[in-house]
Design a protein around this motif. Structure first.
Motif, mmCIF file in Angstrom:
data_model
loop_
_atom_site.group_PDB
_atom_site.id
_atom_site.type_symbol
_atom_site.label_atom_id
_atom_site.label_comp_id
_atom_site.label_asym_id
_atom_site.label_seq_id
_atom_site.Cartn_x
_atom_site.Cartn_y
_atom_site.Cartn_z
ATOM 1 N N GLY A 259 -8.292 0.589 2.976
ATOM 2 C CA GLY A 259 -9.300 0.750 4.233
ATOM 3 C C GLY A 259 -9.140 -0.473 5.420
ATOM 4 O O GLY A 259 -8.710 -0.141 6.794
ATOM 5 N N LEU A 260 -8.832 -1.371 4.558
ATOM 6 C CA LEU A 260 -8.527 -3.409 5.462
ATOM 7 C C LEU A 260 -7.133 -2.969 5.939
ATOM 8 O O LEU A 260 -7.260 -2.587 7.232
ATOM 9 N N VAL A 261 -7.041 -2.069 5.460
ATOM 10 C CA VAL A 261 -5.267 -2.944 5.473
ATOM 11 C C VAL A 261 -5.058 -1.151 6.625
ATOM 12 O O VAL A 261 -4.211 -1.757 7.752
ATOM 13 N N ALA A 262 -5.309 -0.186 6.550
ATOM 14 C CA ALA A 262 -5.234 0.707 7.407
ATOM 15 C C ALA A 262 -6.024 0.110 9.119
ATOM 16 O O ALA A 262 -5.032 0.606 9.743
ATOM 17 N N PHE A 263 -7.184 -0.201 8.407
ATOM 18 C CA PHE A 263 -7.942 -0.698 10.218
ATOM 19 C C PHE A 263 -6.373 -1.962 10.317
ATOM 20 O O PHE A 263 -6.842 -1.673 11.894
ATOM 21 N N ARG B 182 -9.212 0.468 -4.007
ATOM 22 C CA ARG B 182 -7.993 0.753 -3.272
ATOM 23 C C ARG B 182 -8.250 1.383 -2.370
ATOM 24 O O ARG B 182 -7.965 1.212 -1.420
ATOM 25 N N ALA B 183 -9.317 2.102 -2.655
ATOM 26 C CA ALA B 183 -9.896 2.872 -1.310
ATOM 27 C C ALA B 183 -10.368 1.216 -0.362
ATOM 28 O O ALA B 183 -10.402 1.923 0.767
ATOM 29 N N PHE B 184 -11.802 0.149 -1.230
ATOM 30 C CA PHE B 184 -11.719 -0.607 -0.382
ATOM 31 C C PHE B 184 -10.851 -1.066 0.128
ATOM 32 O O PHE B 184 -10.336 -1.328 1.783
ATOM 33 N N LEU B 185 -10.179 -1.576 0.032
ATOM 34 C CA LEU B 185 -8.546 -2.478 0.653
ATOM 35 C C LEU B 185 -7.724 -1.861 1.602
ATOM 36 O O LEU B 185 -7.092 -2.610 2.198
ATOM 37 N N GLU C 278 -11.072 8.115 6.221
ATOM 38 C CA GLU C 278 -11.946 8.353 5.070
ATOM 39 C C GLU C 278 -12.437 7.374 3.702
ATOM 40 O O GLU C 278 -12.869 7.731 2.988
ATOM 41 N N SER C 279 -11.784 5.956 4.339
ATOM 42 C CA SER C 279 -11.874 5.507 3.378
ATOM 43 C C SER C 279 -13.596 4.839 3.533
ATOM 44 O O SER C 279 -14.183 4.674 2.580
ATOM 45 N N ILE C 280 -13.862 4.860 4.853
ATOM 46 C CA ILE C 280 -15.218 4.741 5.197
ATOM 47 C C ILE C 280 -16.475 5.360 4.174
ATOM 48 O O ILE C 280 -17.121 5.071 4.237
ATOM 49 N N TYR D 44 0.735 -1.012 0.424
ATOM 50 C CA TYR D 44 0.272 -0.251 -0.042
ATOM 51 C C TYR D 44 0.527 1.064 0.262
ATOM 52 O O TYR D 44 0.637 2.468 -0.977
ATOM 53 N N GLU D 45 2.051 1.259 0.807
ATOM 54 C CA GLU D 45 2.855 2.467 0.416
ATOM 55 C C GLU D 45 3.629 1.973 -0.514
ATOM 56 O O GLU D 45 3.753 3.555 -0.415
ATOM 57 N N MET D 46 3.794 1.168 -0.659
ATOM 58 C CA MET D 46 5.099 1.355 -1.874
ATOM 59 C C MET D 46 3.881 2.387 -3.447
ATOM 60 O O MET D 46 4.133 2.700 -3.749
#
Length: 261
Positions: A126-130, A121-124, A149-151, A102-104
């Motif tokens: 969000g999952l990674v961020a949580f 990517r917005a959905f994925l 922000e993803s939500i 995600y960071e890359m």
């Protein structure tokens, strides 16, 4: 795209293979570059050892992406390549790898093209961020910002297309309540996500929601419930044709069941 619906992966793989051959016949290099990451993703989910890049380009996946990252232009293929790798890491439950990917990929998602990979990517993301925020690292505040922000973004899309985005929104909300320690609401939202994905025939995302629910229950040492959700995820992945994920779920279930003895 592989992640758009819960169609059988064998069918998706066959279709993409046909399109890849046509791109070669038409000498459509950009078209081939856009298709191969999807084909490679399908093969890995199916548990195949074949490298689609080697089959159609004569180079390995890593070498292909090394060339792609340094190639001028081709933003769409870069976005697709990044998103397919992010998706695979999340479906495999490897959130540490997903965070690095995600960071890359941030440099490839700044403005410009809006396509299904950017939406995913917005959905994925969000999952990674949580998942990352739960470890309370140095970037916790930034990850919480990304997650919230993803939500907000998925909530807007769900208003326009409830069928396509309801289950995604419910899963992100489940992760939100999981992060904030509200077990009751988290449990309900995981259930809502699974039910919506099943109703709307997103077999892949039904499995993902069940898999994330299992992780939630493991966090609270509810191994019996976690095992039940993993079984649900396995059934979904079997129907989807994701043999590679089925094998991974089997290993996780064995480890949990050993702990119940």
């Amino acid at each position: 795209a592989v992640w758009e619906c819960g169609d059988k992966l064998t069918k998706t793989e066959e279709t993409m293979r046909i399109h890849a051959k046509r791109m070669i016949q038409y000498n459509h290099d950009n078209g081939l570059r856009n298709i191969l990451p999807h084909l490679q993703l399908a093969l890995k989910l199916m548990g195949s050892a074949e490298d689609a890049f080697m089959t159609f380009c004569g180079i390995s996946e890593d070498d292909f992406f090394q060339q792609e990252w340094h190639r001028k232009g081709g933003k769409t293929s870069k976005l697709i390549g990044h998103t397919t790798r992010l998706y695979l890491a999340i479906m495999r439950g490897d959130m540490a790898l997903a965070e690095r990917i995600y960071e890359m990929g941030k440099m490839y998602h700044k403005g410009g093209i809006l396509f299904i990979g950017s939406i995913m990517r917005a959905f994925l993301g969000g999952l990674v961020a949580f998942a990352t925020a739960r470890y309370h690292g140095d970037n916790e505040k930034e990850m919480i910002r990304v997650a919230e922000e993803s939500i907000s973004t998925i909530k807007i899309w769900a208003k326009h297309s409830y069928w396509n985005f309801a289950n995604k929104l419910f899963l992100l909300e489940a992760e939100y309540w999981f992060l904030n320690g509200n077990e009751k609401l988290a449990r309900r939202k995981f259930g809502d996500s699974i039910a919506a994905a099943a109703k709307h025939r997103f077999k892949n995302e039904e499995g993902l929601a069940a898999q994330r629910a299992a992780i939630f229950h493991l966090q609270y040492s509810r191994k019996q419930e976690a095992s039940s959700y993993l079984k649900h995820a396995k059934d979904c992945y079997e129907q989807w044709g994701a043999t590679g994920l089925v094998e991974q779920i089997d290993a996780a279930m064995s480890e949990i069941l050993e702990g119940l003895d």
